[in-house]
Design an enzyme around this catalytic site. Structure first.
Site, PDB file in Angstrom:
ATOM      1  N   SER A 146       0.838  -1.204   0.000  1.00 36.75           N
ATOM      2  CA  SER A 146       0.000   0.000   0.000  1.00 36.75           C
ATOM      3  C   SER A 146       0.874   1.255   0.000  1.00 36.75           C
ATOM      4  O   SER A 146       0.619   2.197  -0.749  1.00 36.75           O
ATOM      5  CB  SER A 146      -0.910   0.024   1.242  1.00 36.75           C
ATOM      6  OG  SER A 146      -1.758  -1.093   1.244  1.00 36.75           O
TER       7      SER A 146
ATOM      8  N   ARG B 120       0.897   7.750   5.984  1.00 37.50           N
ATOM      9  CA  ARG B 120      -0.023   6.959   6.806  1.00 37.50           C
ATOM     10  C   ARG B 120      -1.411   7.608   6.848  1.00 37.50           C
ATOM     11  O   ARG B 120      -2.426   6.907   6.873  1.00 37.50           O
ATOM     12  CB  ARG B 120       0.519   6.727   8.224  1.00 37.50           C
ATOM     13  CG  ARG B 120      -0.364   5.750   9.035  1.00 37.50           C
ATOM     14  CD  ARG B 120       0.341   5.139  10.233  1.00 37.50           C
ATOM     15  NE  ARG B 120       1.406   4.236   9.852  1.00 37.50           N
ATOM     16  CZ  ARG B 120       1.246   2.943   9.539  1.00 37.50           C
ATOM     17  NH1 ARG B 120       0.052   2.391   9.578  1.00 37.50           N
ATOM     18  NH2 ARG B 120       2.285   2.207   9.207  1.00 37.50           N
TER      19      ARG B 120
ATOM     20  N   HIS C 239      -2.914   6.524   3.706  1.00 32.48           N
ATOM     21  CA  HIS C 239      -3.213   5.089   3.827  1.00 32.48           C
ATOM     22  C   HIS C 239      -4.528   4.865   4.574  1.00 32.48           C
ATOM     23  O   HIS C 239      -5.315   3.984   4.240  1.00 32.48           O
ATOM     24  CB  HIS C 239      -2.035   4.431   4.566  1.00 32.48           C
ATOM     25  CG  HIS C 239      -2.194   2.971   4.826  1.00 32.48           C
ATOM     26  ND1 HIS C 239      -2.485   2.472   6.083  1.00 32.48           N
ATOM     27  CD2 HIS C 239      -2.126   1.902   4.011  1.00 32.48           C
ATOM     28  CE1 HIS C 239      -2.564   1.156   6.011  1.00 32.48           C
ATOM     29  NE2 HIS C 239      -2.348   0.779   4.779  1.00 32.48           N
TER      30      HIS C 239
END
Lengths: 213, 213
Positions: A15, A40, A43
């Site tokens: 990812s 993040r 994400h």
């Protein structure tokens, strides 16, 4: 669309590779020392807007890592935020996560004073002996209350993660923190959320675990 | 930017008014019978993309409301999702929320089989005597496992809220549920999250409380 066969422990790595590649394709440059955190947030949301709206006070990453290392408490404004933060990692440094929002007496005091539960929760958190990192993913009134205490010289938060989401006073409340000397990570604009607040805390915790900060 | 002075109990109402007005300004039309749910997803994320990507199987709202009214269990794939669902409202109908993701034996079984914890969690949920609404905000592997059990005629979920977020297999996994006869609310594309899964559950619960569905 076909399923990509990939081992469970490699999904996150893959990812992040996709996010890195797409940032490049989109021509979005992000500061290298904050990339772990910005990626993040992307994400967690699949939303590349965060690459352009996440805003950091000077040395924010160093400061928040130091606070965690010293055993600072994280206070959230939702139980979802509390639930999402990696408490095992935090406990390694003696830290813990607290949330007062669902406390019955907080609700009662908020109702009787005509303020939000977040306002009352911030006042309670300000009474901790320990340093507090505020991870605010929902209530702009939490940020407004922190600013009020700061202006009245009653309390200075050690750090504010200011990522409330929404349409009423959210942008203004974020601006109110950015105008102070309080160290912060804030997502400008309307977007954010308890998931983003937790993701930011976890990004820092995981980067500390890797020994990078 | 100025703070708008507004009573705590009016913030949500005002937010929905702003969302309604902006949908209109943006020329986005949403189906009236699903507006309460689409607007709550936007309220939770400040992201108007949801108006265009949330997808409903026929009679999805009626079906999920009936299931809740019959006391169906909601199973989530994160503790954040569990934390965000209004359990007081759900309990009025005899329902509860369950999540197996943090169970120690789920992690152990997942590691030994080389599958995700979400896969194991879905298998456990399939063993409930009661009907289950799956509220999946994180793990595409949860949806892939539900589809596998469906294909092998081992289990048919009563309802799937399919809003995992991310970059690996997320879109494909959503497609895999939409190809079946399982009733669903799915957010096409990469976006979603545990917060969105909880918001969808709560939107239905609040609309039931109002007596509208």
């Amino acid at each position: 669309m076909m399923i990509e066969h990939i081992k469970p422990n490699e999904i996150e790595k893959r990812s992040f590779e996709i996010i890195t590649a797409e940032l490049c394709e989109r021509g979005i440059e992000i500061p290298e020392d904050k990339a772990f955190l910005i990626k993040r947030a992307i994400h967690t949301t699949a939303d590349f807007d965060y690459a352009e709206t996440l805003t950091f006070s000077p040395d924010a990453i160093t400061i928040i890592a130091s606070l965690i290392r010293e055993g600072a408490i994280i206070v959230t404004d939702t139980n979802m935020g509390l639930s999402g933060i990696n408490k095992t990692e935090l406990a390694k440094y003696g830290g813990e996560v607290r949330c007062f929002m669902a406390d019955k007496d907080v609700a009662e005091e908020a109702a009787s004073r005509g303020v939000t539960r977040a306002t009352v929760s911030m006042e309670r958190a300000a009474k901790f002996d320990k340093k507090v990192i505020f991870a605010i993913g929902n209530a702009p009134t939490a940020l407004i209350e922190l600013r009020r205490m700061y202006d009245e010289k009653l309390y200075v938060p050690s750090f504010v993660i200011g990522v409330p989401v929404g349409f009423v006073n959210v942008e203004a409340a974020k601006d109110m923190i950015m105008e102070t000397e309080i160290p912060y990570i804030i997502n400008r604009g309307r977007k954010g959320g308890s998931n983003v607040a937790a993701a930011i805390c976890n990004a820092v915790l995981y980067e500390m675990r890797k020994g990078n900060i």
